[in-house]
Each structure stands twice: as C-alpha cells, then as structure tokens.
Design an enzyme around this catalytic site. Structure first.
Site, PDB file in Angstrom:
ATOM      1  N   ARG A 122       3.790  25.938 -75.403  1.00  0.00           N
ATOM      2  CA  ARG A 122       4.417  24.521 -74.969  1.00  0.00           C
ATOM      3  C   ARG A 122       3.557  23.710 -74.081  1.00  0.00           C
ATOM      4  O   ARG A 122       4.180  23.115 -73.351  1.00  0.00           O
ATOM      5  CB  ARG A 122       5.648  24.771 -74.499  1.00  0.00           C
ATOM      6  CG  ARG A 122       6.872  25.379 -75.544  1.00  0.00           C
ATOM      7  CD  ARG A 122       8.250  25.185 -75.466  1.00  0.00           C
ATOM      8  NE  ARG A 122       8.972  25.709 -76.460  1.00  0.00           N
ATOM      9  CZ  ARG A 122       9.330  26.909 -76.717  1.00  0.00           C
ATOM     10  NH1 ARG A 122       8.804  27.807 -75.791  1.00  0.00           N
ATOM     11  NH2 ARG A 122      10.178  27.318 -77.600  1.00  0.00           N
ATOM     12  N   LYS A 144      -5.745  11.945 -75.356  1.00  0.00           N
ATOM     13  CA  LYS A 144      -5.145  11.948 -76.606  1.00  0.00           C
ATOM     14  C   LYS A 144      -5.787  13.398 -77.457  1.00  0.00           C
ATOM     15  O   LYS A 144      -7.094  13.354 -77.061  1.00  0.00           O
ATOM     16  CB  LYS A 144      -5.767  10.738 -77.601  1.00  0.00           C
ATOM     17  CG  LYS A 144      -4.712   9.486 -77.186  1.00  0.00           C
ATOM     18  CD  LYS A 144      -5.502   8.440 -78.145  1.00  0.00           C
ATOM     19  CE  LYS A 144      -4.346   7.038 -78.329  1.00  0.00           C
ATOM     20  NZ  LYS A 144      -4.867   6.131 -79.143  1.00  0.00           N
ATOM     21  N   GLU A 186     -19.198   2.880 -78.125  1.00  0.00           N
ATOM     22  CA  GLU A 186     -17.907   2.700 -77.475  1.00  0.00           C
ATOM     23  C   GLU A 186     -17.833   2.047 -76.141  1.00  0.00           C
ATOM     24  O   GLU A 186     -17.052   1.589 -75.732  1.00  0.00           O
ATOM     25  CB  GLU A 186     -17.248   4.318 -77.274  1.00  0.00           C
ATOM     26  CG  GLU A 186     -16.706   4.702 -78.749  1.00  0.00           C
ATOM     27  CD  GLU A 186     -15.139   4.251 -78.986  1.00  0.00           C
ATOM     28  OE1 GLU A 186     -14.616   3.603 -78.308  1.00  0.00           O
ATOM     29  OE2 GLU A 186     -14.599   4.648 -79.924  1.00  0.00           O
ATOM     30  N   LYS A 222     -11.375   2.462 -68.960  1.00  0.00           N
ATOM     31  CA  LYS A 222     -10.461   3.426 -69.964  1.00  0.00           C
ATOM     32  C   LYS A 222      -9.376   3.885 -68.981  1.00  0.00           C
ATOM     33  O   LYS A 222      -8.181   3.641 -69.345  1.00  0.00           O
ATOM     34  CB  LYS A 222     -10.908   4.287 -70.989  1.00  0.00           C
ATOM     35  CG  LYS A 222     -10.068   5.045 -71.521  1.00  0.00           C
ATOM     36  CD  LYS A 222     -10.696   6.054 -72.675  1.00  0.00           C
ATOM     37  CE  LYS A 222      -9.800   6.606 -73.502  1.00  0.00           C
ATOM     38  NZ  LYS A 222     -10.320   7.363 -74.593  1.00  0.00           N
ATOM     39  N   GLU A 232       0.607   4.521 -74.837  1.00  0.00           N
ATOM     40  CA  GLU A 232       0.205   3.753 -75.942  1.00  0.00           C
ATOM     41  C   GLU A 232       1.275   2.648 -76.528  1.00  0.00           C
ATOM     42  O   GLU A 232       1.563   2.927 -77.740  1.00  0.00           O
ATOM     43  CB  GLU A 232      -0.604   4.209 -77.051  1.00  0.00           C
ATOM     44  CG  GLU A 232      -1.584   3.152 -77.695  1.00  0.00           C
ATOM     45  CD  GLU A 232      -2.402   3.748 -79.073  1.00  0.00           C
ATOM     46  OE1 GLU A 232      -2.512   3.087 -80.069  1.00  0.00           O
ATOM     47  OE2 GLU A 232      -3.252   4.578 -78.612  1.00  0.00           O
ATOM     48  N   ARG A 236      -2.436   0.136 -73.836  1.00  0.00           N
ATOM     49  CA  ARG A 236      -3.495   0.876 -74.289  1.00  0.00           C
ATOM     50  C   ARG A 236      -3.792   0.794 -75.685  1.00  0.00           C
ATOM     51  O   ARG A 236      -5.131   0.924 -76.132  1.00  0.00           O
ATOM     52  CB  ARG A 236      -2.903   2.218 -74.178  1.00  0.00           C
ATOM     53  CG  ARG A 236      -3.875   3.330 -74.590  1.00  0.00           C
ATOM     54  CD  ARG A 236      -3.513   4.750 -74.235  1.00  0.00           C
ATOM     55  NE  ARG A 236      -4.518   5.791 -74.340  1.00  0.00           N
ATOM     56  CZ  ARG A 236      -4.558   7.069 -74.057  1.00  0.00           C
ATOM     57  NH1 ARG A 236      -3.811   7.297 -73.385  1.00  0.00           N
ATOM     58  NH2 ARG A 236      -5.428   7.828 -74.432  1.00  0.00           N
ATOM     59  N   ASN A 240      -7.992   0.216 -78.961  1.00  0.00           N
ATOM     60  CA  ASN A 240      -8.300   0.181 -80.402  1.00  0.00           C
ATOM     61  C   ASN A 240      -8.986  -0.813 -80.884  1.00  0.00           C
ATOM     62  O   ASN A 240      -9.355  -0.770 -82.323  1.00  0.00           O
ATOM     63  CB  ASN A 240      -6.851   0.294 -81.197  1.00  0.00           C
ATOM     64  CG  ASN A 240      -5.914   1.497 -80.810  1.00  0.00           C
ATOM     65  OD1 ASN A 240      -6.638   2.514 -80.629  1.00  0.00           O
ATOM     66  ND2 ASN A 240      -4.673   1.347 -80.815  1.00  0.00           N
ATOM     67  N   HIS A 243     -11.110  -0.327 -84.089  1.00  0.00           N
ATOM     68  CA  HIS A 243     -10.736   0.980 -84.802  1.00  0.00           C
ATOM     69  C   HIS A 243     -10.011   1.077 -86.094  1.00  0.00           C
ATOM     70  O   HIS A 243     -10.211   1.810 -86.759  1.00  0.00           O
ATOM     71  CB  HIS A 243      -9.946   1.783 -83.807  1.00  0.00           C
ATOM     72  CG  HIS A 243     -10.875   2.495 -82.542  1.00  0.00           C
ATOM     73  ND1 HIS A 243     -11.799   1.778 -81.988  1.00  0.00           N
ATOM     74  CD2 HIS A 243     -11.270   3.745 -82.463  1.00  0.00           C
ATOM     75  CE1 HIS A 243     -12.465   2.473 -81.059  1.00  0.00           C
ATOM     76  NE2 HIS A 243     -12.226   3.780 -81.500  1.00  0.00           N
ATOM     77  N   HIS A 247     -11.737   2.797 -88.669  1.00  0.00           N
ATOM     78  CA  HIS A 247     -11.171   4.224 -89.163  1.00  0.00           C
ATOM     79  C   HIS A 247     -11.282   4.127 -90.596  1.00  0.00           C
ATOM     80  O   HIS A 247     -11.400   4.955 -91.388  1.00  0.00           O
ATOM     81  CB  HIS A 247     -10.080   4.407 -88.639  1.00  0.00           C
ATOM     82  CG  HIS A 247      -9.825   5.231 -87.326  1.00  0.00           C
ATOM     83  ND1 HIS A 247      -8.605   5.495 -86.615  1.00  0.00           N
ATOM     84  CD2 HIS A 247     -11.126   5.593 -86.333  1.00  0.00           C
ATOM     85  CE1 HIS A 247      -9.106   6.163 -85.450  1.00  0.00           C
ATOM     86  NE2 HIS A 247     -10.436   6.022 -85.395  1.00  0.00           N
ATOM     87  N   HIS A 259     -18.413   8.255 -86.563  1.00  0.00           N
ATOM     88  CA  HIS A 259     -17.503   7.575 -85.823  1.00  0.00           C
ATOM     89  C   HIS A 259     -17.746   6.558 -85.039  1.00  0.00           C
ATOM     90  O   HIS A 259     -17.283   5.131 -85.116  1.00  0.00           O
ATOM     91  CB  HIS A 259     -16.427   8.496 -84.872  1.00  0.00           C
ATOM     92  CG  HIS A 259     -15.447   7.683 -84.170  1.00  0.00           C
ATOM     93  ND1 HIS A 259     -14.637   7.254 -84.843  1.00  0.00           N
ATOM     94  CD2 HIS A 259     -15.281   7.312 -82.690  1.00  0.00           C
ATOM     95  CE1 HIS A 259     -13.664   6.557 -83.986  1.00  0.00           C
ATOM     96  NE2 HIS A 259     -14.029   6.695 -82.707  1.00  0.00           N
TER      97      HIS A 259
END
Length: 353
Positions: A122, A144, A186, A222, A232, A236, A240, A243, A247, A259
């Site tokens: 956990r 993330k 990026e 960031k 997010e 946040r 993206n 993206h 993606h 990427h």
C-alpha cells in the site's frame, strides 16, 4: 559547477538535486533522507549496462543493501506483466515498509518503479534517478506513475510522489540526438506554458550550454503547477499542452514515434489551431514551430484528423463527454478550455496545416 536544487512543496516535500557527476554519489545523497536498509533498484536493460554497477557500489558504500531488477527496455514493455515481475521481485527480497525503491532510468522506468512502490504494501518510498533529458525535465517530478493498457497510454496508474530526485546531467551525454530532442520538446512545452526565458534559450541559444539551467527552470515551472494542483483537478491540466494530440499520434505509430517527438507534433498542432481560432498573439505560432524545428523536432503529422480523433477516444484526459484542451495564447501563457469531446475532431483539423 555549482549543483542546483528545486524544492517541490507537496506532501511530503522533496528536493530535486541537479548537477554533474551526481550518479557517483547517490548513496551519500540518499543517506541524508533515508535510514540504512534494503532497497530495490529498478532499471531497464539499456541503463543496466551504463550505470547500475556505479549506483549499486555507491549504495553499498553508504551502508544500504541494494538488490537490482532489470526489465527489457522499451515502451512496449511498460505493461501490467512487467509491473507484476517487479512486484514479485520486491516481495522476494523481501522489502518491508521501512525500505524503499530506486528508479534508475528514463520515463518508462520511473513510471514502472514508481507505480510498483505506490502499490507494494500500500505504498513505500521511492527515489528517482532520471538518466534521460526527458525524464529529468518531466516524468521524474510530479508523482504521476502508470503503465500502458492495450487501449491506450498510461491508463492504469496512481499518484505517488518520490522522496528525492537526483539528476546527473552528465548522463545526457549517452543519449542519441533523437532521445535528446525528446527532452527539448518537453522543455519547450514548459516554456510555452509559463516560462518565456526557458523558451528563449531554445529559440535563440545553444541549449547544450545551458543544461543545468534548463532542467532547473523546467522542474521549477512544473513544480509550481503541481504544488497548486497535485491531483490534476485544475491547473495541472496545463501540463497536458500538446499531449492529447501527441498521445494519439504516438499510439497510431505503434509507439515507433518517440514520446517527445509526438509531443512536439502535438504542440505544433495546438499552436496552429489556436492561431486559426484567433486565440494567439501575432507570430507566436511561427515562433513555436521554428523553435521546435531548430531543435530537431518534427512539426508535421502524417495522420488524418479522423484517425487522430478515433485514437484519442480512450485518452484518460477525456472526462465523459467533455475534453479539456490547452490553448497557447502567447509564450508563457496558456488557457484550459473545456469542449464537447465530439468537437475535438474540428480542433485536430485546424491543427494539421
């Protein structure tokens, strides 16, 4: 050269250390925040050959008991099957709740190791040691973690912040020009979102001469967003930018397109669409596209609007029937705009040419 650092003030707060040669001293750096004990060093088969022994020796010298696991390199191995292998390895050591994980590698490794640390017992601590420019300025910070599913990229994951990030910019010397450009993409994106000076370095200077400053500025930009919106639900989403388009293009290429290159295409598409909608300052679109091209990044897309739209339907950024798109207004300022998902194809069409 003086080492740099950025404080990421989420819970728990952590430092991002940036400098040359840091990979040789990871044991002593980790010793500052972690008691001695066991740790699992997760890497891939490419990075294993370059840095694993150095990291293991440093950890042992600092009094830790490390065990290493290397999975096959490549986005195609960012799967639940690989995750299960990592978790089984961690349980066989065995790691306890007082132990930790080290992610040694690029974005795939960071995502996999972070996800494994987040679900094992956990949640146990983990430390990021990014070895790519892309991971250093993006995925190593913000918490993330994820794996890909057959229907899309990063669809299974969780938020699990690292305890420390150690970025050795000397590691960038081993990157191919193609992989290095991914980090440029990026960083340019972060400049468009909130840091005009970061963008200017890529627009006007030789970025290779400013690597430490670039990483610090990109991470700080960031971190500023993540500290306002860790999970997010609001700002946040700005991260993206490019993206949702990117993606989809990445998936259509069967992940043969790196990427960062996909993000560059997505950023160019967002800029074209924003200009055509009348949302962008004069000449901003041209500046973005010229800067991407100057830094060896693609700006043209070989897929149709329909193909991109259909590919994007399983993107996790889709919220039911709505989609938040990021609209660049000028260098350093973007806007989150919610649109019906059914209208996204129109924005894709605007961004293609």
């Amino acid at each position: 050269m003086e080492n740099l650092s950025v404080s990421v003030k989420v819970q728990p707060e952590y430092e991002v250390l940036i400098g040359k040669g840091l990979i040789n001293y990871v044991g002593s750096l980790i010793q500052n925040i972690r008691p001695r004990g066991a740790c699992a060093v997760i890497t891939d088969t490419n990075v294993e050959k370059l840095y694993l022994n150095t990291v293991l020796d440093s950890l042992k010298a600092a009094g830790f008991t490390p065990a290493a696991y290397a999975f096959p390199a490549g986005e195609e191995h960012k799967t639940m099957e690989t995750l299960t292998g990592i978790l089984d390895f961690m349980s066989e050591i065995p790691l306890t709740r007082s132990d930790f994980v080290v992610a040694l590698g690029g974005g795939v490794t960071g995502d996999m190791a972070g996800f494994a640390a987040g679900v094992y017992m956990r949640g146990i601590p983990f430390i990021q040691i990014p070895t790519t420019f892309l991971a250093a300025v993006d995925s190593s910070v913000g918490g993330k973690t994820a794996v890909d599913l057959k229907t899309g990229k990063n669809l299974a994951g969780l938020f699990h912040q690292p305890s420390l990030v150690i970025t050795d910019i000397d590691a960038f010397k081993t990157l191919t020009p193609e992989n290095y450009a991914c980090g440029s993409a990026e960083s340019i994106k972060m400049g468009v979102i909130s840091d005009p000076e970061l963008f200017r370095i890529f627009e006007c200077e030789n970025p290779a001469e400013y690597e430490s400053e670039i990483v610090k500025r990109a991470v700080q930009a960031k971190a500023d967003v993540v500290m306002r919106d860790e999970k997010e639900t609001g700002d946040r989403k700005l991260l993206n930018l490019g993206h949702t388009y990117g993606h989809a293009v990445e998936k259509l290429s069967n992940f043969t397109l790196p990427h960062g290159h996909a993000v560059a295409i997505g950023l160019a598409m967002a800029a074209r669409a924003a200009e055509k909608m009348g949302d962008m300052d004069f000449n901003t679109k041209d500046r973005i596209i010229k800067t991407l091209e100057k830094n060896n990044l693609p700006t043209a897309c070989g897929f149709s609007a329909k193909e991109i739209y259909l590919s994007s339907l399983n993107d996790k950024k889709m919220a039911g029937k709505n989609l938040s798109i990021i609209v660049p207004k000028k260098i350093g300022q973007c806007e989150i705009r919610k649109i019906p998902a059914s209208e996204f194809e129109k924005f894709i069409e605007l961004g293609l040419k």
